[in-house]
Enzyme design. Structure first.
Site, PDB file in Angstrom:
ATOM      1  N   HIS A   1      50.000 -10.222 -51.999  1.00 45.44           N
ATOM      2  CA  HIS A   1      48.645 -10.271 -51.424  1.00 45.44           C
ATOM      3  C   HIS A   1      48.590  -9.521 -50.093  1.00 45.44           C
ATOM      4  O   HIS A   1      47.780  -9.830 -49.237  1.00 45.44           O
ATOM      5  CB  HIS A   1      48.194 -11.720 -51.205  1.00 45.44           C
ATOM      6  CG  HIS A   1      47.936 -12.475 -52.467  1.00 45.44           C
ATOM      7  ND1 HIS A   1      48.947 -12.897 -53.297  1.00 45.44           N
ATOM      8  CD2 HIS A   1      46.776 -12.875 -53.062  1.00 45.44           C
ATOM      9  CE1 HIS A   1      48.430 -13.540 -54.337  1.00 45.44           C
ATOM     10  NE2 HIS A   1      47.114 -13.543 -54.222  1.00 45.44           N
TER      11      HIS A   1
ATOM     12  N   GLU B   1      40.423  -7.345 -63.588  1.00 46.87           N
ATOM     13  CA  GLU B   1      40.378  -6.170 -62.709  1.00 46.87           C
ATOM     14  C   GLU B   1      40.228  -4.863 -63.473  1.00 46.87           C
ATOM     15  O   GLU B   1      39.566  -3.931 -63.000  1.00 46.87           O
ATOM     16  CB  GLU B   1      41.610  -6.133 -61.800  1.00 46.87           C
ATOM     17  CG  GLU B   1      41.605  -7.170 -60.685  1.00 46.87           C
ATOM     18  CD  GLU B   1      42.090  -8.540 -61.143  1.00 46.87           C
ATOM     19  OE1 GLU B   1      42.552  -8.646 -62.295  1.00 46.87           O
ATOM     20  OE2 GLU B   1      42.010  -9.501 -60.347  1.00 46.87           O
TER      21      GLU B   1
END
Lengths: 324, 329
Positions: free
Chosen positions: B130, B61
């Site tokens: 999440h 990321e």
């Protein structure tokens, strides 16, 4: 004259010597101005590391990109920036490269392909993969070289960037200036491996360690990496071993190293070394050297004058440049 | 011509249009290629544009944010996908310290036209790592724009505007909105950034809501109307730079305001909205205190009922609105 300079004509060698001397003079002047209170903030001097900056940039074209570090004055000058606009930036003036908004740690000169110094250790390392991808996708005949230090090699982002550049064969050169210390942390204490360039094998790319205080050796190693990148051969990791003579920044009491160690490295001065080589090869005289020194000093005097007489940024413009 | 599309289809159509007309636009992220993205948003783009422009990355990321920033800095128009907004925590340095600041720091001499698309929000049973709604982290950073569409038509128009914008844009999508349907105009159009929109008019109470909470607020408004309470729903759509004027105007009209968002209440965007309203001329028109209804200050729980209670539901909005209308200053 032996063939040690066969790939570099005398005029080019003089250019490189001049650049190194200019970097040295610029930083010495900046330090003095700081001590006199003319410049505020802090600065990270690369005195002693000029061979790495100049050797690396000598292998690049004006259209190639660099990304630089907090210790980036040398990279900036070696890539072709003007010392007057740099000095004006140090003074925080409107005529500086960043209009006085960036200072020493953020000098960029997009016109010479310098995408900027960076205050974050390894800050430029993830970005260079994007610059490389941009070059590749636009089918440009360019290369992107990122400077970073031995400290940056231990940041997690280093791994992500090298891996991505490797799998996509990006036209990137990873140039590590191993100046032995990440602030106070000696590289021997921060890494278990002897050569940082050995990390290249983890990404399936070539890695090479070179004497960073030998600008010609740096130039040749970088040229090979640049040619590989330009011809589609992907990235290379170069480790240039060098040494910063000064402390990390202006607050450093240097408790982590000995004066003897600093002195030993000062005896390996990259500027004196190249000058001596050129004199021995009869492509430079003591007189030429004195002329170069005088020229550099004048350039710095002019730069300081330019900075002093330049206007301060208008406070009314303080909000400019946040958004395009 | 208009037709109904889902929110996910509208986003895909925007990307497709931008890629078709501008070679500089490309998609980069984890599993965006053959897989079609974790939520299927980029489905089919790989087949149409190929691996170079719909580019799968390793699970990196920070690297994705770096690639987008470096490419944007040198002439490309990247659309990066961060698979879950939670994972954007791993991209923060490049987005906050580089992409956001480069233009200002370098004296206005560069542009960083990148878009980071990322699905946020709870409600999928994916628990605490999440389900994050971290939009306000980015609202706090000068140099970034933050966009949160609530409808398919807005999603398409705002994404096209974000791609054209010369600045870094954090484009926050909501997982529970992906399958919602709405009328979406065909072809190329822009929904300008920094334009708040009144999604429903009413005289009794203003609800300022973001993302999924706009949909819930509109549902609540229908129920409240049955009780004779007329709610005005304002959707900022772009959180930063905020177009405050329609919000202030609405509060001047209704004299009551309820702010609803899914992110945790403390330090959330609602605090900023409340302050903007309190500092404005609307202060003089307030008949009741400014109220916030937001996520509880806890990590998103896994258990179905606990997860439901963590974020504002339609019932909660109805109840809060009812209370507020009855309140007098």
């Amino acid at each position: 004259m032996d063939d040690q300079f066969a790939d570099l004509p005398p005029a080019r060698l003089q250019d490189l010597l001049h650049q190194m001397m200019l970097i040295r003079a610029f930083e010495e002047a900046a330090e003095q101005l700081y001590l006199q209170g003319m410049i505020h903030g802090t600065m990270h001097l690369s005195i002693g590391q000029e061979g790495a900056a100049v050797g690396a940039c000598a292998a690049l074209r004006p259209t190639d990109y660099i990304l630089s570090t907090h210790r980036g004055h040398g990279h900036c000058i070696a890539k072709g920036a003007r010392v007057d606009q740099m000095m004006a930036e140090f003074f925080g003036k409107e005529t500086g490269y960043c209009r006085g908004r960036g200072g020493s740690m953020h000098i960029a000169d997009v016109s010479t392909g310098n995408l900027g110094a960076n205050g974050i250790v390894a800050g430029g390392v993830p970005m260079v993969a994007g610059v490389g991808l941009s070059i590749q996708m636009q089918r440009q005949d360019r290369v992107a070289l990122v400077f970073f230090g031995d400290g940056a090699a231990n940041e997690g982002a280093f791994h992500e960037s090298l891996n991505m550049a490797a799998i996509w064969s990006l036209p990137v050169v990873y140039f590590c200036e191993n100046n032995q210390y990440a602030m106070s942390m000696a590289i021997a204490r921060a890494s278990k491996i002897e050569r940082l360039s050995d990390r290249a094998c983890a990404y399936g790319i070539p890695g090479v360690t070179v004497d960073g205080n030998d600008p010609l050796a740096v130039y040749r190693a970088t040229r090979e990496a640049v040619e590989r990148a330009r011809s589609g051969g992907g990235p290379t990791l170069i480790e240039a071993r060098t040494y910063r003579w000064k402390g990390h920044s202006k607050s450093d009491k240097q408790r982590y190293r000995t004066k003897e160690e600093v002195k030993q490295w000062q005896e390996r001065d990259p500027i004196a070394r190249l000058a001596q080589q050129m004199i021995e090869a009869s492509i430079l005289t003591e007189g030429d050297l004195a002329t170069l020194q005088a020229r550099v000093e004048q350039e710095i005097i002019d730069a300081i004058e330019f900075a002093k007489v330049s206007p301060e940024p208008d406070p009314a413009t303080i909000l400019e440049g946040v958004y395009a | 011509m208009s037709r109904e599309l889902t929110y996910a289809e509208a986003i895909r159509e925007a990307i497709d249009l931008a890629m078709a007309r501008d070679e500089r636009v490309f998609v980069v992220g984890e599993d965006v290629g053959v897989y079609g993205g974790a939520f299927g948003v980029t489905d089919g783009l790989f087949q149409k544009y190929g691996a170079e422009r719909v580019r799968d990355t390793p699970i990196s990321e920070a690297g994705i944010a770096g690639v987008a920033t470096g490419a944007a800095l040198t002439g490309m128009r990247p659309i990066a996908e961060i698979q879950f907004m939670d994972f954007i925590t791993l991209s923060m340095e490049q987005l906050v310290l580089q992409a956001a600041k480069l233009r200002f720091m370098l004296g206005g001499k560069v542009q960083v036209p990148l878009v980071v698309r990322t699905p946020a929000g709870a409600g999928t049973g994916a628990a605490a790592q999440h389900s994050e709604s971290l939009e306000n982290w980015f609202v706090h950073v000068p140099g970034l724009k933050v966009v949160m569409p609530s409808t398919p038509a807005d999603a398409k128009g705002l994404l096209l505007a974000s791609i054209e914008d010369p600045n870094p844009v954090i484009f926050v999508e909501h997982k529970l909105l992906y399958r919602t349907k709405g009328v979406v105009p065909e072809g190329d159009y822009i929904t300008p950034l920094s334009q708040s929109e009144v999604k429903r008019s009413g005289r009794d109470l203003t609800i300022v809501a973001t993302s999924l909470m706009v949909v819930r607020a509109l549902e609540a408004a229908v129920r409240l109307a049955e009780e004779g309470i007329e709610v005005e729903v304002v959707d900022p759509r772009t959180l930063k730079p905020l177009d405050a004027e329609p919000i202030v105007r609405s509060v001047c009209k209704t004299g009551r305001v309820l702010i609803v968002h899914e992110a945790c209440k403390t330090g959330g965007f609602g605090g900023e909205l409340a302050a903007v309203i309190a500092e404005s001329e609307a202060f003089d028109y307030l008949d009741a205190p400014i109220r916030r209804l937001a996520g509880l200050d806890i990590p998103v729980p896994y258990n179905r009922e606990l997860e439901r209670r963590m974020t504002p539901q339609v019932d909660d909005i109805v109840a809060a609105a009812r209370r507020l209308v009855r309140e007098a200053r």
